[in-house]
Structure formats: structure tokens, C-alpha cells
Design a protein around this motif. Structure first.
Motif, mmCIF file in Angstrom:
data_model
loop_
_atom_site.group_PDB
_atom_site.id
_atom_site.type_symbol
_atom_site.label_atom_id
_atom_site.label_comp_id
_atom_site.label_asym_id
_atom_site.label_seq_id
_atom_site.Cartn_x
_atom_site.Cartn_y
_atom_site.Cartn_z
ATOM 1 N N MET A 1 0.825 -1.212 0.000
ATOM 2 C CA MET A 1 0.000 0.000 0.000
ATOM 3 C C MET A 1 0.853 1.254 0.000
ATOM 4 N N ASP A 4 2.662 2.686 3.152
ATOM 5 C CA ASP A 4 3.765 2.008 3.818
ATOM 6 C C ASP A 4 5.107 2.691 3.583
ATOM 7 N N GLN A 9 8.715 10.100 8.013
ATOM 8 C CA GLN A 9 7.591 10.221 8.938
ATOM 9 C C GLN A 9 8.037 10.335 10.396
ATOM 10 N N TYR A 10 7.197 10.960 11.158
ATOM 11 C CA TYR A 10 7.451 11.199 12.562
ATOM 12 C C TYR A 10 7.082 9.959 13.368
ATOM 13 N N ILE A 11 7.995 9.500 14.218
ATOM 14 C CA ILE A 11 7.738 8.350 15.073
ATOM 15 C C ILE A 11 7.645 8.873 16.506
ATOM 16 N N PRO A 12 6.449 8.889 17.084
ATOM 17 C CA PRO A 12 6.326 9.432 18.432
ATOM 18 C C PRO A 12 7.206 8.672 19.423
ATOM 19 N N LYS A 64 15.502 -0.643 12.608
ATOM 20 C CA LYS A 64 14.885 -1.133 11.382
ATOM 21 C C LYS A 64 14.457 0.020 10.493
ATOM 22 N N LEU A 65 13.911 1.061 11.119
ATOM 23 C CA LEU A 65 13.419 2.198 10.336
ATOM 24 C C LEU A 65 14.557 2.941 9.664
ATOM 25 N N LYS A 68 15.524 1.006 6.733
ATOM 26 C CA LYS A 68 14.535 1.192 5.685
ATOM 27 C C LYS A 68 14.816 2.489 4.915
ATOM 28 N N LYS A 176 -7.786 5.065 -0.701
ATOM 29 C CA LYS A 176 -9.224 4.793 -0.667
ATOM 30 C C LYS A 176 -9.834 4.856 -2.051
ATOM 31 N N ILE A 177 -9.495 5.927 -2.797
ATOM 32 C CA ILE A 177 -10.086 6.086 -4.128
ATOM 33 C C ILE A 177 -9.627 4.954 -5.038
ATOM 34 N N SER A 179 -8.851 1.937 -4.151
ATOM 35 C CA SER A 179 -9.630 0.742 -3.786
ATOM 36 C C SER A 179 -11.024 0.817 -4.382
ATOM 37 N N ALA A 180 -11.637 1.993 -4.274
ATOM 38 C CA ALA A 180 -13.010 2.129 -4.762
ATOM 39 C C ALA A 180 -13.069 1.877 -6.265
ATOM 40 N N GLN A 181 -12.087 2.400 -7.016
ATOM 41 C CA GLN A 181 -12.125 2.183 -8.468
ATOM 42 C C GLN A 181 -11.760 0.750 -8.817
ATOM 43 N N LYS A 182 -10.868 0.156 -8.035
ATOM 44 C CA LYS A 182 -10.557 -1.263 -8.276
ATOM 45 C C LYS A 182 -11.804 -2.100 -8.041
#
Ligand code: ADP
Ligand code: MG
Lengths: 270, 287
Positions: A1, A4, A9-12, A64-65, A68, A176-177, A179-182
Motif C-alpha cells: 500500500m 507504507d 515520517q514522525y515516530i512518536p 529497522k526504520l 529502511k 481509498k479512491i 480501492s473504490a475504483q478497483k
């Protein structure tokens, strides 16, 4: 997805790096970038590497991050170090056809790859441990002197905050969109490049429509709260320097001293 | 014969990241052809995740989904075919509209399925009729419709693929009470004509009570009940514990029973309650 992707990104968390003032963190990042490029001997390079490693281990973010985030640039590292390997000057230590490798080339390759890796690690550390709002807040504070030149610092920072704020939202929406079109039988995986681009229309149009709708709603909401730019604005969360921030600054000073000494007393190889 | 069956179905988001979250945990159900299944649960209980596995939009972390007894992931290349058989209407489907006209948008899924010409035209008209969209709206841009009409157009777009199983994820969320009633009765009517299997996700007990033959109750990624609405709503205390309430009218009738009025148990809709009360009053000679 799509979501992922580890996109800065922020990791609290609640480690010492998380708690350090974001302004200090940005300044330290700049300092470390300078350090990384001003290490000319192996000893100096070793000192910066160790210094970065300590920060990363203290950062309360899983290793790990970091791996990555390195994965993305591994190809760049390989290509640049290979190029440097073959373009060194001096006596060749290895020769095969027109390819020749010199000691200087080997050193260059090592320095270049270590530098790129350190750069990625230390900047990932900043984005992992600082929330986007803190980050833009700090940038706004640091850029404040530019107001003298009539640069709209507050507005720029606000735009950055909003843009950063909506990156995850738009990614989620794209997901989301799609998925909806798929679900309606849209075929986005197969076919040539033209077909694939065409297949994106059902995703892009709703995405743009919703981005504009969001922008409109946000503008409305800001106006309803009488937002009028930076003039005379006070803050809910003011930034304060604390003891840990001094520790950070002292740490950087010590590293700097180490590098300078390393450069002076050991032969520069690059 | 069960049309859809799931075996020990589980799904975890973000495997291997700090945000790991099991949204569906070891869920096994079997649903018969032509049934209307109500799926109810708190926000975040895993309903949407569960239904997205039914048509292969997301692949289970473990377990399997059987459609007519065949695992839908047996041939991953042909997963698109599954999506025409299991039609899925997302939460807030109005955000997926994109074509120039409503007619074209409704036709999108059907064209992907391979329909064309008169057949396509007939299908589009029929789906528009089922969802109560009037003819003159078909030539408009979908972005000029009202919220309720957009919702109908999006649902029509899925119905146009003529799926054997229709999944509706909170189709009535955000509609006014009138629009909600209308949409519900249209769904019921469509089901009665087409005799298809329907999954109806909702967190409105009233809606579920009206449409469902059987009710699945989910709580924290697990299936906790799967039974007829009457039996499910009889377990008031258990439902209350997981933060769900039985329909208002059921609560009123239970209250009246406790006060000594002899109404029968398990009344789920206002209509049933009305009949029951009129019946009672007639028998007592009061009207
Ligand atoms: N794309 C996603 N990525 C990560 N977590 C998700 C995602 N979608 C849903 N979740 C999480 O999974 C859980 C179940 O969500 P969902 O299936 O949408 O529940 P429901 O539809 O019952 O409200 C929630 O805790 C939600 O936060
Ligand atoms: Mg949901």
C-alpha cells in the motif's frame, strides 16, 4: 500500500532526542552536515561516524526504520562509490583493460559512501524525532531575522505546516479512491505505460476534487477563527531552551574539537 | 449452499512497523445465497477491513475467503473477476465519482466488466431506477448533484456490475432521516427483485433491524455474535458491554414489559411495535 512508504515520517517517542528543542535540532543537523563534509582524515571520519551512531542509538526509534530509509539510497551510494573508485589519480594498484583502480580512488569511494550514509541517517533522525508542526515552528523561528528583507516568514511556515499536514491525508485518500475504483473493476496493474497513465484518471480526478474541497473548507475554517497572518500572533506552545539542549550543543562542540584535531594531527586522505 | 465462507480470516495493518494493528482476528462465518447479513460494531472494530477482504481488495494476512467454495486467492491474476461478482460500495462512495456525466460514471464498472451497446444502456437505466435517480439527472455532471444524489449515483455504479454479492459499507452514513429511509427501502426492494446476497455494514441498530436476516456483531477485531436480529438484540447486556445499544423501540417495549404490560419479546421496528400496541388496545376493547 502507498502508505507504507517511510516518507520522512514522525515516530512518536520520549527519548532525549525527541525532547530536544526543534530549533537546536535543526542547528545541530546543519552543524553535523558541515562536520561530515569537513572530515578529511580517517580519524575525523571515524569520530563523526561514532557521533552520529550515538545520536541514533539515543533516539528511541527502532534501527529497522533507519535501515529502511537507507534502502532507498543504496543504489545511489553504489553508483557514486564505483565512479569514484575508477576515477582516482596516482599509481594504479589494480589494472584490467582500461579500468584502473588507485589507492586514492579507494579512499574517495569509502569517504563518499560513508558521507552519503551519514547524511541520510542524521537527517532521518531529525524527521523521525520531530513532529512536522514542531519542525515548521522551529524553521519559522530560525528564519525570523529574514523579516528585515520583507520575507513573509510566518506565511511561508504556515504553508509548509499545511502542506506537511495534508501529505498523509492525501495518501490515505489516494489509497481509498484506488480501492473504490478497483472495486468497480478498474485495471491499474496490467498494460503498457500509456494504458497505465490512462487508468489513473479515475483516481486523479476525484483526488483533485477532494484536495480543492479540503483547501476550501480549511480556508473557510481559518477565516471563521479570524486568522489574519502573523501580525501580532502569540503562541499556544512557546519553545523554551532546556538543560538537554545545552547538552546537545556541548556534544556538538566536543565532536567539532575532535574533528579539527583529527584533521590536524592525521594525514588528510581526501 | 453457502455462497461466501471465511475460514480463520485475519488481517494485520503495517506488519513489521511500530504501527502494527490487527484489524480482523480469526474470523470464520458462512453466509447462504440470498441472505441479507447485517454487520454491526463500534467504529474501529474492523468492519470495513473485513468486507474489503470479501472481494480481494486486501489480501488476508492469514486464513481464506471462499466464494462458491473456491478460495478467491487461488488465482491472484484473476482477482479482478472476483470484484465483478462481489460488488463493493465504500463508505462515502460519492468521493469516487469522476466521469463527465452521471450516465458515464454509472457505466464505468459495467464497461470494465465487458458490457457495451444496448445491454450497457439498459443496465445503466435499470441501476439508476433501482437507486431512485431520475432520468434527467443522468446527463448532468456528477459534481453538480446533491450529496444524497451523489451517493445514489455511486451505488448505482456498483449495482450496474450486477454482482451476486453486494457489500454496502455504511451506505446511510451522513444522510438525513428521510434519505436514509428511502435508500434503505430501495436496497430492500432491489434485494427482493434480484435475490442477491447482501452485506450491510452499519452502526445503526435501527437500520440493521429493518433489513437483516442475520446479524454479525464485531468487537475489537473479533466476531462476537452471529445470529438472527431477534436473538442478537435479546442479549441487551452483552451488547451494552461492548458499547452497542439495541434499537430504541426495542428498549421502549422492554421497558413497558418490565412495567407489567404484556407485549411480546423481541420487537425490533416501529411498525411491529405499532401493530402490537393496536392489537393490545383492540383486545382490551379500548379502541
Ligand atoms: N489503512 C490502514 N492502515 C492502518 N490501520 C488501519 C487502516 N485502516 C484501518 N486501520 C485500523 O484498523 C482498525 C479497524 O478499522 P476499520 O476496519 O476501518 O473499522 P470499522 O470499519 O469497523 O470502523 C482500526 O483500529 C483502524 O485504525
Ligand atoms: Mg468502516
Amino acid at each position: 500500500m502507498i502508505r507504507d512508504v517511510a516518507l520522512g515520517q514522525y515516530i512518536p517517542g520520549n527519548g532525549i532526542v525527541h525532547r530536544t528543542d526543534p530549533r537546536v535540532k535543526i542547528l545541530l543537523l546543519i552543524a553535523f552536515i558541515v562536520f561530515i563534509f569537513c572530515s578529511f582524515s580517517f580519524v575525523s571520519l571515524g569520530i563523526v561516524t561514532a557521533a552520529v551512531a550515538v545520536i541514533i542509538l539515543l533516539s528511541d526509534v527502532s534501527l529497522k526504520l533507519y535501515l529502511k530509509s537507507l534502502k532507498v539510497i543504496i543504489v545511489i551510494v553504489l553508483i557514486t562509490s564505483l565512479l569514484n573508485l575508477f576515477y582516482g589519480t596516482g599509481d594504479p594498484i589494480f589494472k584490467w583493460g582500461f579500468i584502473s583502480v588507485t589507492m586514492a580512488g579507494v579512499y574517495r569511494a569509502i569517504f563518499v559512501s560513508v558521507r552519503i550514509i551519514l547524511l541520510i541517517l542524521i537527517s532521518s533522525c531529525l524527521t523521525f524525532t520531530t513532529s512536522p508542526t514542531d519542525l515548521t515552528d522551529a524553521i519559522e523561528r530560525l528564519m525570523k531575522p529574514l523579516k528585515v528583507f520583507h520575507i513573509k516568514v510566518h506565511e511561508i511556515a504556515m504553508m509548509m505546516t499545511i502542506a506537511l499536514r495534508f501529505v498523509p491525508t492525501l495518501l490515505e485518500e489516494t489509497d481509498k479512491i484506488m480501492s473504490a475504483q478497483k472495486a468497480r473493476g478498474a485495471d491499474m496493474e496490467s498494460g503498457g505505460i500509456i494504458k497505465k497513465i490512462k487508468a489513473m484518471t479515475p483516481v486523479l480526478i476525484p483526488l483533485f476534487v477532494s484536495a480543492f474541497r479540503r483547501a476550501y473548507e480549511l480556508a473557510m475554517a481559518m477565516e471563521c477563527r479570524c486568522y489574519h497572518g502573523g501580525q501580532g500572533r502569540t503562541r499556544m506552545k512557546t519553545l523554551h531552551m532546556k538543560g538537554s539542549d545545552c547538552v546537545g550543543i556541548i556534544y556538538a562542540a566536543v565532536v567539532l574539537a575532535g574533528i579539527v584535531l583529527g584533521n590536524i594531527f592525521f594525514t588528510a586522505v581526501i | 449452499m453457502s455462497i461466501i465462507e471465511t475460514k480463520n480470516l485475519s488481517f494485520t495493518y503495517g506488519v513489521g512497523t511500530p504501527f502494527e494493528k490487527t484489524a480482523v482476528d480469526d474470523l470464520s462465518v458462512s453466509v447462504n445465497e440470498g441472505e441479507v447479513i447485517g454487520l454491526i460494531g463500534h467504529t474501529g472494530s474492523g468492519k470495513s477491513t473485513f468486507v474489503q477482504m470479501l472481494n480481494g481488495l486486501i489480501k488476508p494476512t492469514s486464513g481464506e475467503v471462499l466464494l462458491d467454495g473456491i478460495n478467491i486467492w487461488d488465482k491472484p491474476k484473476e482477482i479482478r473477476k472476483i470484484r465483478f461478482r462481489v460488488g463493493m460500495v465504500f463508505q462515502y462512495p460519492e468521493y469516487q465519482l469522476f466521469e463527465e456525466t452521471v450516465r458515464k460514471d454509472i457505466a464505468f464498472g459495467a464497461i470494465n466488466k465487458g458490457l457495451s451497446g444496448d445491454e450497457l444502456e439498459a443496465t445503466v437505466r435499470k441501476s439508476a431506477r433501482f437507486t431512485g435517480l431520475s432520468e434527467d439527472l443522468l446527463e448532468k455532471s456528477p459534481f453538480d448533484l446533491s450529496g444524497g444524489e451523489k451517493r445514489r449515483a455511486a451505488i448505482a455504479g456498483v449495482i450496474a456490475m450486477d454482482p451476486d454479492v453486494l457489500v454496502l459499507d455504511e451506505p446511510t452514513a451522513g444522510l438525513d432521516p428521510m434519505g436514509r429511509d428511502l435508500l434503505l427501502s430501495q436496497i430492500i426492494q432491489y434485494h427482493q427483485e434480484r435475490k442477491n446476497t447482501v452485506f450491510f455494514v452499519s452502526h445503526s441498530m435501527e437500520d440493521i433491524a429493518r433489513v437483516a436476516d442475520r446479524v454479525m456483531v464485531m468487537n475489537r477485531a473479533k466476531l462476537v455474535m452471529f445470529d438472527t436480529p431477534r436473538n442478537v438484540f435479546a442479549r441487551v447486556d452483552e451488547l451494552h458491554e461492548i458499547g452497542l445499544r439495541v434499537p430504541q423501540i426495542t428498549r421502549i417495549m422492554t421497558g413497558l414489559r418490565e412495567k407489567g404490560h404484556r407485549f411480546s419479546e423481541g420487537i425490533l421496528t416501529v411498525e411491529q411495535a405499532f401493530d402490537e400496541i393496536v392489537d393490545r388496545l383492540k383486545r382490551e376493547g379500548k379502541i
